[in-house]
Design a protein around this motif. Sequence first.
Motif, PDB file in Angstrom:
ATOM      1  N   ASN A 139       2.587  -0.417   1.063  1.00 44.62           N
ATOM      2  CA  ASN A 139       1.770   0.169   0.014  1.00 44.62           C
ATOM      3  C   ASN A 139       2.660   0.944  -0.962  1.00 44.62           C
ATOM      4  OD1 ASN A 139       0.080   2.138  -1.366  1.00 44.62           O
ATOM      5  ND2 ASN A 139      -1.533   1.544   0.047  1.00 44.62           N
TER       6      ASN A 139
ATOM      7  N   ILE B 254       0.978  -7.723  -2.064  1.00 46.41           N
ATOM      8  CA  ILE B 254      -0.229  -8.390  -2.546  1.00 46.41           C
ATOM      9  C   ILE B 254      -0.035  -9.899  -2.449  1.00 46.41           C
ATOM     10  CG2 ILE B 254      -1.805  -8.716  -4.494  1.00 46.41           C
ATOM     11  CD1 ILE B 254      -1.781  -5.828  -3.434  1.00 46.41           C
TER      12      ILE B 254
ATOM     13  N   LYS C  58      -5.059  -9.775  -2.720  1.00 46.15           N
ATOM     14  CA  LYS C  58      -5.412  -8.757  -1.726  1.00 46.15           C
ATOM     15  C   LYS C  58      -4.213  -8.481  -0.835  1.00 46.15           C
ATOM     16  CE  LYS C  58      -7.356 -12.279   1.224  1.00 46.15           C
ATOM     17  NZ  LYS C  58      -8.516 -12.964   1.659  1.00 46.15           N
ATOM     18  N   THR C  59      -4.327  -7.423  -0.066  1.00 45.28           N
ATOM     19  CA  THR C  59      -3.256  -7.097   0.870  1.00 45.28           C
ATOM     20  C   THR C  59      -3.538  -7.781   2.198  1.00 45.28           C
ATOM     21  OG1 THR C  59      -4.427  -5.087   1.511  1.00 45.28           O
ATOM     22  CG2 THR C  59      -2.687  -4.862  -0.123  1.00 45.28           C
TER      23      THR C  59
ATOM     24  N   PRO D 122      -4.742  -0.576   2.299  1.00 46.06           N
ATOM     25  CA  PRO D 122      -5.583  -0.402   1.106  1.00 46.06           C
ATOM     26  C   PRO D 122      -4.877  -0.548  -0.245  1.00 46.06           C
ATOM     27  CG  PRO D 122      -4.896   1.739   1.882  1.00 46.06           C
ATOM     28  CD  PRO D 122      -4.296   0.719   2.832  1.00 46.06           C
TER      29      PRO D 122
ATOM     30  N   ASP E  93      -4.479  -2.954  -2.285  1.00 45.23           N
ATOM     31  CA  ASP E  93      -5.275  -3.676  -3.292  1.00 45.23           C
ATOM     32  C   ASP E  93      -6.385  -2.793  -3.849  1.00 45.23           C
ATOM     33  OD1 ASP E  93      -6.549  -3.761  -0.770  1.00 45.23           O
ATOM     34  OD2 ASP E  93      -7.256  -5.825  -1.014  1.00 45.23           O
ATOM     35  N   LYS E  94      -7.052  -2.062  -2.975  1.00 43.65           N
ATOM     36  CA  LYS E  94      -8.133  -1.174  -3.425  1.00 43.65           C
ATOM     37  C   LYS E  94      -7.572  -0.034  -4.284  1.00 43.65           C
ATOM     38  CE  LYS E  94     -10.872  -2.179   0.673  1.00 43.65           C
ATOM     39  NZ  LYS E  94      -9.954  -3.186   1.208  1.00 43.65           N
ATOM     40  N   MET E  95      -6.399   0.453  -3.926  1.00 45.89           N
ATOM     41  CA  MET E  95      -5.788   1.537  -4.693  1.00 45.89           C
ATOM     42  C   MET E  95      -5.365   1.055  -6.081  1.00 45.89           C
ATOM     43  SD  MET E  95      -3.636   3.355  -1.653  1.00 45.89           S
ATOM     44  CE  MET E  95      -3.609   5.051  -2.194  1.00 45.89           C
TER      45      MET E  95
ATOM     46  N   ARG F 152      -6.664  -1.434  -7.761  1.00 44.86           N
ATOM     47  CA  ARG F 152      -7.908  -1.662  -8.502  1.00 44.86           C
ATOM     48  C   ARG F 152      -8.508  -0.327  -8.954  1.00 44.86           C
ATOM     49  NH1 ARG F 152      -9.967  -4.437  -4.912  1.00 44.86           N
ATOM     50  NH2 ARG F 152      -9.231  -6.452  -5.622  1.00 44.86           N
ATOM     51  N   GLY F 153      -8.544   0.649  -8.054  1.00 44.04           N
ATOM     52  CA  GLY F 153      -9.124   1.946  -8.362  1.00 44.04           C
ATOM     53  C   GLY F 153      -8.374   2.691  -9.457  1.00 44.04           C
TER      54      GLY F 153
ATOM     55  N   VAL G 282      -4.325  -6.240  -9.584  1.00 47.64           N
ATOM     56  CA  VAL G 282      -4.114  -6.453  -8.147  1.00 47.64           C
ATOM     57  C   VAL G 282      -3.412  -7.799  -7.980  1.00 47.64           C
ATOM     58  CG1 VAL G 282      -5.190  -6.583  -5.870  1.00 47.64           C
ATOM     59  CG2 VAL G 282      -6.183  -5.117  -7.650  1.00 47.64           C
TER      60      VAL G 282
END
Length: 138
Positions: free
Chosen positions: A24, A55, A59-60, A64, A66-68, A70-71, A76
């Motif tokens: 990450n 990635i 996605k990973t 998290p 990918d979510k981070m 995106r957020g 991503v």
Amino acid sequence: DARPTAAVLDAIRKSAAVILAPSNPFVSIGPILQLKGVREALRRVKSRVAAISPIVGGKTIKGPADKMLRGLGMEVSPLGVARLYRDIVGLLVLDHADRSYVEPIERLGMRAIATDTIMTTPERAAALAKVVLQGLQV
């Protein structure tokens, strides 16, 4: 208040290669890069620094990141990761699934290689290590 030791910075300067694992970029690699002098030391040896994108296919594999991304409004993809590392990484290694990102990553000023990055066996991990080291010409 954390600081790298002089030995850490010296090891970066003298290393044949520095490899950022497919971790990450925010919670694993980020804190290391925030230590005073580490990012600057990596900039100085950028041509010997490789990162493996965490990635794959948007996605990973685990965690998290990918979510981070995106957020935070970031792409991503390996290109999104490349943008985070563009000042310190000379070679980005991405998965075959994301081969279409090689050219856009290279336009950022780093080299890119697409290969199998999913390390499900020791043999696959060794094969990835070999690709990374060959890419860095070590």
